[in-house]
Design a protein around this motif. Structure first.
Motif, mmCIF file in Angstrom:
data_model
loop_
_atom_site.group_PDB
_atom_site.id
_atom_site.type_symbol
_atom_site.label_atom_id
_atom_site.label_comp_id
_atom_site.label_asym_id
_atom_site.label_seq_id
_atom_site.Cartn_x
_atom_site.Cartn_y
_atom_site.Cartn_z
ATOM 1 N N VAL B 101 42.031 23.521 46.014
ATOM 2 C CA VAL B 101 42.404 22.936 44.722
ATOM 3 C C VAL B 101 43.915 22.725 44.738
ATOM 4 O O VAL B 101 44.670 23.653 45.010
ATOM 5 C CB VAL B 101 42.024 23.872 43.550
ATOM 6 C CG1 VAL B 101 42.502 23.294 42.232
ATOM 7 C CG2 VAL B 101 40.526 24.109 43.513
ATOM 8 N N GLN B 103 47.744 21.200 43.205
ATOM 9 C CA GLN B 103 48.516 20.963 41.986
ATOM 10 C C GLN B 103 48.177 19.556 41.509
ATOM 11 O O GLN B 103 48.095 18.633 42.295
ATOM 12 C CB GLN B 103 50.006 21.042 42.306
ATOM 13 C CG GLN B 103 50.886 20.656 41.150
ATOM 14 C CD GLN B 103 52.362 20.728 41.508
ATOM 15 O OE1 GLN B 103 52.718 21.048 42.628
ATOM 16 N NE2 GLN B 103 53.195 20.423 40.557
ATOM 17 N N MET B 106 43.621 17.760 38.882
ATOM 18 C CA MET B 106 42.837 17.201 37.786
ATOM 19 C C MET B 106 42.968 15.686 37.711
ATOM 20 O O MET B 106 42.104 15.008 37.214
ATOM 21 C CB MET B 106 43.238 17.838 36.457
ATOM 22 C CG MET B 106 44.699 17.746 36.096
ATOM 23 S SD MET B 106 45.585 19.241 36.607
ATOM 24 C CE MET B 106 47.052 19.126 35.592
ATOM 25 N N LYS B 166 40.555 20.052 32.760
ATOM 26 C CA LYS B 166 40.280 19.297 33.994
ATOM 27 C C LYS B 166 40.535 20.161 35.214
ATOM 28 O O LYS B 166 39.789 20.126 36.188
ATOM 29 C CB LYS B 166 41.156 18.037 34.043
ATOM 30 C CG LYS B 166 40.607 16.909 33.193
ATOM 31 C CD LYS B 166 41.393 15.620 33.409
ATOM 32 C CE LYS B 166 42.570 15.562 32.472
ATOM 33 N NZ LYS B 166 43.317 14.302 32.569
ATOM 34 N N GLN B 167 41.620 20.949 35.164
ATOM 35 C CA GLN B 167 41.914 21.789 36.314
ATOM 36 C C GLN B 167 40.797 22.825 36.502
ATOM 37 O O GLN B 167 40.429 23.142 37.624
ATOM 38 C CB GLN B 167 43.295 22.448 36.141
ATOM 39 C CG GLN B 167 43.858 23.095 37.402
ATOM 40 C CD GLN B 167 44.132 22.112 38.543
ATOM 41 O OE1 GLN B 167 43.312 21.269 38.875
ATOM 42 N NE2 GLN B 167 45.296 22.219 39.154
ATOM 43 N N ARG B 168 40.230 23.303 35.397
ATOM 44 C CA ARG B 168 39.125 24.254 35.522
ATOM 45 C C ARG B 168 37.860 23.573 36.044
ATOM 46 O O ARG B 168 37.088 24.167 36.788
ATOM 47 C CB ARG B 168 38.876 24.957 34.180
ATOM 48 C CG ARG B 168 39.866 26.101 33.957
ATOM 49 C CD ARG B 168 39.650 26.792 32.647
ATOM 50 N NE ARG B 168 40.159 26.000 31.534
ATOM 51 C CZ ARG B 168 39.707 26.083 30.291
ATOM 52 N NH1 ARG B 168 38.728 26.907 30.011
ATOM 53 N NH2 ARG B 168 40.231 25.329 29.353
ATOM 54 N N PRO B 187 48.122 25.681 41.572
ATOM 55 C CA PRO B 187 47.099 25.119 40.685
ATOM 56 C C PRO B 187 47.494 25.112 39.215
ATOM 57 O O PRO B 187 46.879 24.416 38.417
ATOM 58 C CB PRO B 187 45.901 26.049 40.903
ATOM 59 C CG PRO B 187 46.507 27.344 41.306
ATOM 60 C CD PRO B 187 47.722 26.984 42.127
ATOM 61 N N THR B 188 48.526 25.860 38.836
ATOM 62 C CA THR B 188 48.865 25.940 37.413
ATOM 63 C C THR B 188 50.247 25.383 37.113
ATOM 64 O O THR B 188 50.732 25.489 35.991
ATOM 65 C CB THR B 188 48.853 27.411 36.929
ATOM 66 O OG1 THR B 188 49.878 28.131 37.621
ATOM 67 C CG2 THR B 188 47.521 28.070 37.207
ATOM 68 N N GLN B 196 47.982 28.184 31.627
ATOM 69 C CA GLN B 196 48.169 28.839 32.915
ATOM 70 C C GLN B 196 47.541 30.227 32.916
ATOM 71 O O GLN B 196 46.836 30.612 33.847
ATOM 72 C CB GLN B 196 49.670 28.948 33.210
ATOM 73 C CG GLN B 196 49.992 29.823 34.390
ATOM 74 C CD GLN B 196 51.479 29.828 34.701
ATOM 75 O OE1 GLN B 196 52.037 28.850 35.172
ATOM 76 N NE2 GLN B 196 52.132 30.919 34.418
ATOM 77 N N ILE B 199 43.853 30.024 33.278
ATOM 78 C CA ILE B 199 43.405 29.739 34.640
ATOM 79 C C ILE B 199 43.547 30.978 35.515
ATOM 80 O O ILE B 199 42.674 31.283 36.334
ATOM 81 C CB ILE B 199 44.176 28.529 35.204
ATOM 82 C CG1 ILE B 199 43.701 27.296 34.438
ATOM 83 C CG2 ILE B 199 43.955 28.382 36.708
ATOM 84 C CD1 ILE B 199 44.055 25.989 35.022
#
Lengths: 333, 332
Positions: B101, B103, B106, B166-168, B187-188, B196, B199
């Protein structure tokens, strides 16, 4: 000189600014900031902290005169900047400088450090020829820790690291001897090992030249470092939710949003950060600026939400103890 | 502890108009099963390049592995040399054994497809034998694990979700084919504090429930303080120190780690003036001789300018690449 000893250097009085957003058929007005009050004197520091979209950058732009507020006043030494003569406004713009986040895009890639730094000197008559400019620039470069200055003067931005570029940008900000610098996330794109040096440099300039700062950041930790004995202002969706002395707010946050923020912040110490207790939000979603919540803007997420009050009545910023103001129904208002 | 990944003498270079950028230099590292390993370094330290190399995702023609190998140890005891994998096997390897995953990942969601269809496609395209019903059940379970409301999210298009959501989704998606190792690259980073935190909590849940191995790449020491079991500190393309989270934070044995820790402000503890590391990071094309940190190091001696130090054992699990660590910090 100012009208009296007590006239602040810069004041924002009940400032509002809205942007028009949306398609060409249906433009909507969105309040970026609402009712912002701020006052700072010589060698004062105020940190503006909030998450993206909270209006901190808009507030900064209004403060330096890059944006004209829709309502409210911006006063420089007691004078409304939008009613100034051309001469006065020019002086104001010279004395109040903005420092940007991205040292990669704020410097012209086609210009050497000398060219970048000499242009404002010539424009404002602070140097009349190359010799004078070189001398002044060498002093500036030494001041920001770029030595030997002769070597740096001939360099282009691409030959500099991020930390060096931010120092050049800072030298440019300092070149006109400003009284106030509005620094918008000045270290967020800088490597961790160099951040402290930039912040320390900025603090040194305050000691040396009595420069005042508005420090805009999303990072409460650097804000705490930068403005410890000075002021902190926490913003949420365009409004001030809490303001007061930085150390006091960090020690005992009053507004639920500040409390949640502090409880969620990771810290560079495993024992401290792993023993933190998170104050849970009712909702993780940040409301859209297009559909601003009624009553208190934080109510849909607030863990202390009181139905019939918080969703109906917007709290006003009230002084709860000397120098500390909070906009929350938990504290009267 | 059994390793899931062994990185041996890995070196990666980029070709640039100015010359060769030595992005990763002779990295040796074991990643153990079930641990959360943090790769911490500043920009240009080589941490992202290292992450990409582990999945053979380096941009072809520009980047080149100039030495070393990356061995993946399968559950059944078999070993895979990742850098030698060819297209077909690499494709399966990427989702089923190791997932990543990024940066801003998303933003790689397809804007005109519902989340439901994008997630189902991942399962279908990789030839997993699941009925449609089983597949959706799995998707819903994973969305619940990342604390998303599956009903709402599945029928949404990406633009209807916030950055954090979206990142999740991306994290849930990366877990669809049950990888054993998850690589997370900042990722955060572009997300707000509260998002953050959420996540980070999701990743804790995943660790607790799925016992996954994770490699977390970041510049942010605070995140490592929060989640890491072990930390490898990178500087100028090499690992300069590696140890447990306690060893790195409370008993650092490399001047760079030490300086880094002293340069970050804290919120709750009392602090004086922060000390930053003098100087600037090195030019990765023209690296200094000897220890790459020596131009910025206040403890340097002649040997530091002549010979590059290798990782030496400090105590169990703790290694530092410094000639003078005993003189500077003392033994444990």
């Amino acid at each position: 000189m100012g009208k009296s000893e007590n006239t602040p250097l810069l004041e924002l009085r009940g400032v509002y600014k809205a942007y028009k957003v949306g398609g060409f058929l249906r433009k909507v007005k969105v309040n970026a900031i609402e009712d912002i009050w701020l006052s700072l004197g010589e060698a004062d520091i105020i940190s503006l902290v909030g998450e993206s979209g909270c209006g901190k950058t808009t507030t900064g732009k209004v403060a330096v005169g890059l944006l004209k507020p829709d309502k409210g006043e911006v006063l420089y030494k007691g004078k409304n900047i939008w009613e100034m003569t051309k001469e006065e406004f020019k002086e104001f713009r010279r004395n109040v400088q903005m420092m940007h986040q991205d040292p990669y895009s704020s410097l012209n890639p086609m210009l050497t450090v000398y060219k970048t730094l000499s242009a404002p000197l010539f424009r404002h008559g602070l140097a009349s020829d190359r010799e004078e400019a070189v001398e002044r620039i060498a002093r500036l470069l030494r001041l920001v820790g770029l030595t030997p200055p002769e070597e740096y003067m001939e360099k282009y931005p691409h030959q500099l690291s991020g930390g060096e570029r931010q120092r050049v940008a800072f030298a440019r900000t300092l070149s006109l001897n400003p009284k106030l610098i509005v620094a918008d996330e000045p270290v967020s794109m800088i490597d961790v090992s160099l951040r402290a040096s930039i912040l320390n440099l900025m603090l040194d300039m305050r000691e040396k030249f009595k420069v005042s700062y508005v420090y805009i950041t999303h990072d409460l930790i650097t804000a705490r470092y930068f403005s410890r004995k000075h002021l902190l202002m926490i913003m949420y969706l365009g409004s001030i939710v809490e303001t007061g002395q930085t150390d006091r707010i960090i020690k005992e946050p009053l507004h639920p949003y500040t409390q949640v923020l502090l409880s969620a912040l990771p810290e560079p110490d495993p024992r401290i950060t792993r023993s933190k207790k998170l104050i849970a939000l009712r909702s993780l979603d940040v409301p859209s600026l297009l559909r601003m919540p009624t009553g208190c803007k934080f109510h849909p997420r607030c863990p202390f939400f009181k139905k019939g009050l918080c969703d109906v009545k917007r709290p006003t910023l009230i002084e709860v103890e000397s120098g500390r103001r909070v906009a929350c129904h938990l504290y009267g208002s | 502890m059994r390793p899931i990944l062994s990185i041996k003498g890995l070196s990666v270079e980029y070709l640039s108009p100015r010359g060769r950028v030595k992005a990763v230099r002779n990295v040796n590292l074991e990643v153990y099963k079930g641990e959360i390993l943090f790769l911490v370094g500043e920009s240009g330290a080589g941490k992202s390049t290292l992450g990409l190399t582990l999945l053979k995702l380096l941009p072809e023609g520009i980047a080149k592995v100039v030495g070393g190998e990356v061995i993946y140890h399968r559950d059944d005891g078999g070993n895979l040399n990742i850098l030698k994998l060819r297209k077909g096997r690499l494709r399966r390897f990427r989702w089923k054994e190791v997932a990543m995953v990024f940066q801003g990942a998303m933003n790689s969601l397809n804007p005109i497809m519902k989340i439901k269809d994008q997630m189902y496609d991942v399962i279908k395209d990789h030839g997993v034998r699941l009925s449609k019903r089983e597949a959706y059940k799995k998707i819903e379970e994973l969305l619940a694990m990342v604390r998303l409301d599956a009903k709402r999210v599945l029928k949404s298009y990406p633009h209807q979700l916030s950055g954090g959501m979206k990142q999740r989704v991306m994290i849930a998606m990366s877990l669809l084919l049950d990888p054993k190792l998850l690589i997370l690259d900042e990722p955060t980073t572009a997300l707000d504090v509260l998002t953050q935190k959420n996540i980070m909590n999701v990743l804790k849940d995943i660790r607790d429930k799925l016992h996954l191995t994770m490699i977390f790449i970041t510049h942010d020491l605070s995140l490592a303080a929060e989640l890491a079991d072990r930390i490898a500190i990178m500087y100028a393309g090499s690992i300069v120190e590696v140890g447990s989270v306690e060893q790195i934070f409370y008993r650092p044995k490399h001047p760079y780690t030490h300086g880094l820790l002293k340069s970050v402000p804290k919120l709750t503890s009392e602090i004086g003036k922060l000390e930053s590391i003098p100087g600037f990071p090195p030019d990765m094309i023209n690296l200094p001789p000897g220890c790459k940190f020596h131009p910025r190091c206040v403890f340097r001696r002649d040997i530091c300018m002549e010979k590059e130090p290798f990782l030496q054992k400090v105590e169990e699990n703790h290694y530092t690449a410094c000639w003078r660590w005993r003189d500077i910090f003392g033994e444990e």
